[in-house]
Write an enzyme that holds these catalytic residues in place. Structure first.
Site, mmCIF file in Angstrom:
data_model
loop_
_atom_site.group_PDB
_atom_site.id
_atom_site.type_symbol
_atom_site.label_atom_id
_atom_site.label_comp_id
_atom_site.label_asym_id
_atom_site.label_seq_id
_atom_site.Cartn_x
_atom_site.Cartn_y
_atom_site.Cartn_z
ATOM 1 C CB SER A 93 -3.666 -1.150 1.920
ATOM 2 O OG SER A 93 -4.694 -2.101 1.852
ATOM 3 C CE LYS A 169 -6.221 -3.439 -1.223
ATOM 4 N NZ LYS A 169 -6.402 -2.627 -0.027
ATOM 5 C CE LYS A 237 -2.595 3.446 1.159
ATOM 6 N NZ LYS A 237 -3.386 2.759 2.179
#
Lengths: 296, 296
Positions: A93, A169, A237
């Protein structure tokens, strides 16, 4: 197929083993951290370059954007070993914007690139039930589909442009964070106003306030069980990716920014490794109030 | 039962008629705005005081906190006519804190009080499928239950304390607003980053980002059809209740405050009567971008 797999951590290990079990050949770079199970299942070669030289498809599952860049383009990296016609699939990701750049540089070597981040966590990786969101050309997607099917279940080709998978995502992580905010503020409000937050949750399920987060994470908030799950530090993150990309896109995401600050508040109080549903503690903290009656 | 019904607007009218259809007697105060259907179905008396004098149960369905206060305690109001042993049910959506005070003053007259706000809109009111969230004593709830069952479906006795129903409704409106924010930011982000927001929505359904808002309102956002539905001006009122109560409770609700500002931004641009899913326009506006490609 001969599959190079780079990044054999908590997620990558079971994903690679699922590919092996589906009949594919695994090639992995040597690392001190490789488990015996992986050493037994894979051909171990010196580095990412050697992996790329021997594989038709190279899959990456590493923590963050700089890790992908290093593995692909660093010394001894994938780009040095890639044969024309190979396919690189990044299942990490990472930044949707950096992804477009990485894809271009891989394309320049005569290779296809797919960005294919996942959700579903360690359990999904082990059970081969990951949700996989894919960006990249149709032909490359068709070629990779049997591999995705060995690792996941809900597989969506979001777009033929590279970055579409990573964008999807990030969108997922934005919604999850903001739905956590929603449930946090509503339940702490209810408790603080004197109502039973468990009954409130019950009353709201099935109506317009219903969500997977109200179902699963509100339960955790009410019980105060914040063992991960999905760690706050990882969600931080992901929101960094969202806010970083938003900045480059000249886009304002006010609530995502607040969510990031709520997570930062949790982390500042030592909660970075709690499940992300612990976001409620930031609101409770602001209220100086526990909705679970364990204030003492 | 002899039921006084005060507040015969878009919601109150069908609710009252459902009670009539269930075999109850309706008593209503005279207003120029009464429809012929209501005049035919109800005994029309001079004012709220006269309604209270003739009814066992008095139901209120009016716009906001000051309206409830006026109807109950103003000159010629319910409190002047109430007989000891009667039941007052406020089905308006108003302040949970003011509710506790109103209940106390009604209790002082030897009467029970229930706060029982609803969700489900005009359609739910007509079809007798409203969600009803009730606060107040067990015995009063038991007495009112057949009436609720004539008007709604998902009926929850949230707590024996007055205000619990209103608190639950406010919690509902907080979650709905914040889930609208979530979907707005995620879809505009996705579109702006070059992905197809419709495909992103599709990929996210069923996962942890799934919600009723992603199902229903994201569809509206993608199509750009913002006819109400639930008007922004009404959601502004509900978030005012949330933020007003939070202030009195010494509680910080940062995202609810941002949501209120997003709605204010929509209203400032003439959107107060659009469906609340038009919140996405505030994010799109910030992005100076249309995700529907109709930018021209």
């Amino acid at each position: 197929m001969r599959i190079g797999f780079i990044g054999l951590g908590i997620m990558g290990r079971p994903m690679a083993l699922n590919l092996k079990n589906a009949g594919h050949t695994l090639i992995v770079p040597d690392r001190a951290s490789l488990t015996e199970e992986i050493r037994g299942a894979a051909e171990v070669v010196a580095d990412a370059k050697s992996v790329a030289a021997k594989a038709e498809v190279v899959i990456l599952m590493v923590p963050d954007t700089p890790d992908v860049e290093g593995v692909l383009f660093g010394p001894g990296g994938v780009a040095e070993g890639l044969q024309s016609g190979s396919l690189v699939i990044d299942m990490s990701s990472i930044s949707p914007i950096a992804t477009k750049d990485f894809a271009k540089r891989i394309n320049a070597k005569g290779c296809d690139y797919l960005d294919a981040p996942v959700s579903g966590g360690e359990v999904g990786a082990k059970q081969a039930t990951l949700t996989i969101m894919v960006g990249g050309p149709d032909a490359a997607f068709a070629r990779a589909k049997p591999l995705f099917e060995a690792m996941g279940k809900n597989i969506t080709h979001v777009g033929a442009e590279n970055g579409a998978g990573q964008t999807c995502k990030v969108a997922n992580q934005i919604i999850v964070a903001l739905n956590l905010q929603a449930v946090s503020e509503a339940l702490v409000f209810a408790a603080r106003a004197g109502a039973d937050p468990a009954k409130v949750r019950q009353a709201l399920m099935g109506g317009f306030a219903s969500s997977r987060i109200l179902e699963v994470h509100a339960e955790r908030m009410l019980k105060g069980t914040f063992n991960p799950g999905f760690r706050i530090r990882l969600h931080q993150k992901d929101l960094n990716l969202a806010l970083g990309a938003a900045k480059e896109l000249n886009l304002s995401l006010p609530n995502t920014a607040i969510a990031q600050q709520m997570f930062a508040s949790c982390a500042a109080h030592g909660g970075a490794d709690l499940d992300h549903s612990a976001m409620v503690l930031a609101i409770e903290g602001l209220a100086n109030f526990s909705m679970r009656g364990d204030k003492a």
